[in-house]
Enzyme design. Structure first.
Site, PDB file in Angstrom:
ATOM      1  N   GLU A   1     -19.385  -5.831  10.056  1.00 27.48           N
ATOM      2  CA  GLU A   1     -20.332  -5.060  10.866  1.00 27.48           C
ATOM      3  C   GLU A   1     -21.393  -5.937  11.523  1.00 27.48           C
ATOM      4  OE1 GLU A   1     -18.342  -2.297   8.107  1.00 27.48           O
ATOM      5  OE2 GLU A   1     -19.334  -4.233   7.847  1.00 27.48           O
TER       6      GLU A   1
ATOM      7  N   ARG B   1     -25.130  -2.217   6.806  1.00 27.81           N
ATOM      8  CA  ARG B   1     -24.786  -3.615   6.538  1.00 27.81           C
ATOM      9  C   ARG B   1     -25.285  -4.536   7.652  1.00 27.81           C
ATOM     10  NH1 ARG B   1     -18.382  -2.608   5.193  1.00 27.81           N
ATOM     11  NH2 ARG B   1     -18.632  -1.357   3.300  1.00 27.81           N
TER      12      ARG B   1
ATOM     13  N   LYS C   1       0.842  -1.193   0.000  1.00 28.71           N
ATOM     14  CA  LYS C   1       0.000   0.000   0.000  1.00 28.71           C
ATOM     15  C   LYS C   1       0.883   1.251   0.000  1.00 28.71           C
ATOM     16  CE  LYS C   1      -4.106   1.922   2.175  1.00 28.71           C
ATOM     17  NZ  LYS C   1      -5.194   1.675   3.120  1.00 28.71           N
TER      18      LYS C   1
END
Length: 351
Positions: free
Chosen positions: A231, A259, A142
């Protein structure tokens, strides 16, 4: 059909549902895993550990290096045979991978930054017409190519305008001290409350730094948990804790709470459990973009049975609501607050 998924998102329930379904279909789906060992924060959980173990298998890595060296001196047809042998031997050395057990043909890990290798592998996948879905494991970094982003991946996950040489923000600076962000008020306040109330625990789905629950995770690691991009799990875990007298502060971005709506209804509200939902990024989320606007939480929370919905007008009221919510034994309690700085510098009132 090509699906690209990150290693952070691979912990989500929907990803497993998709892998389970695709593996049984035996169609030509290609799943490319972009494995950079980062979400916004470091990914957590068994899947992350498994991918690291898969990558770091010394015997497999040695075999790859030996085959690469030998193949350079051989004709192309023998070189291809060696690579096929490598893929077969990989299963004997590392054991059948999870993805192979799910019905995929596993390839990798390969360097996702080596464009020539990536193109070659993808062309081979296309031309070989596999009789089952293919899982291509790519390793990336990243922030690759920008030194500052490579060194501090969480900070540079999302940023405003900046000087490319120094990394300094180009935001207009003021000599006046700005009040803290609401998320930081939450982060410091939950620590203060938890120091006085041993029943308080913090739960967040992969947003410890974004929601500032990382403050509690650093000071009280046994009482604050990042459950990964999950979640639904965060809400049901909070419900389970509440059944045992724990006071869970379930800290989720407003938009991502959507969600877990089924779990909020069935696992919390119908059972009238005292779970405190702290919804960060309520309302317009500015630079976070349209997927992060918390536009619906008032509508979807107000219609639920036993639910209290609140919105503080400033930092002091946020602290007071958090203090009040911990004493509420009459069901779920929602506190929604925006993504921005507050309005009061002297916000640390006594509880």
């Amino acid at each position: 059909v090509i699906c690209v998924v990150g290693d952070g998102a691979l912990s989500a329930g929907l990803a497993f549902e998709g892998l389970n379904n695709a593996g049984a279909q035996k169609k030509g789906l290609i799943v490319i895993l972009n494995d950079n060992k980062m979400s916004i924060d470091k990914p957590v959980g068994a899947m992350s550990t498994y991918l690291t173990r898969l990558l770091s298998s010394k015997s497999y890595s040695s075999l790859r290096n030996i085959i690469k060296k030998i193949s350079k001196s051989l004709p192309s047809n023998l070189s291809k045979t060696l690579y096929r042998t490598e893929e077969y031997s990989k299963g004997l050395i590392t054991g059948g991978t999870l993805f192979e057990e799910l019905g995929f043909y596993y390839l990798g890990p390969i360097d996702g930054h080596n464009i020539d290798d990536m193109v070659s592998v993808l062309e081979n996948i296309r031309d070989n017409k596999f009789d089952k879905p293919v899982f291509l494991h790519c390793i990336t970094k990243k922030g690759k190519g920008y030194d500052l982003a490579e060194k501090d991946q969480t900070k540079w996950h999302a940023t405003g305008k900046f000087d490319i040489n120094s990394g300094e923000s180009l935001a207009v600076k003021s000599n006046k001290k700005s009040p803290p962000k609401y998320q930081d008020v939450f982060g410091h306040s939950i620590v203060e409350l938890a120091e006085k109330n041993e029943k308080i625990m913090g739960i967040t789905p992969a947003m410890p730094s974004g929601s500032s629950l990382n403050i509690m995770m650093e000071k009280m690691p046994h009482r604050a948990f990042d459950v990964g991009i999950a979640e639904q799990h965060a809400v049901t875990l909070s419900a389970g804790l509440a059944t045992k007298g724990i006071i869970p502060f379930c800290n989720i971005y407003s938009t991502f709470m959507q969600r877990a709506y089924d779990q909020v209804i069935h696992d919390v509200c119908i059972q009238n459990l005292s779970v405190i939902f702290c919804l960060d990024r309520a309302g317009v989320a500015g630079a976070d973009g349209p997927t992060h606007h918390g536009a619906y939480d008032i509508a979807y929370m107000r219609c639920l049975p036993n639910m209290i919905v609140s919105a503080p007008m400033n930092e002091i009221e946020l602290r007071n609501l958090m203090c009040t919510a911990q004493h509420n034994n009459n069901g779920p309690f929602t506190i929604r607050y925006p993504r921005r700085n507050g309005a009061i510098n002297d916000w640390k009132n006594e509880f």
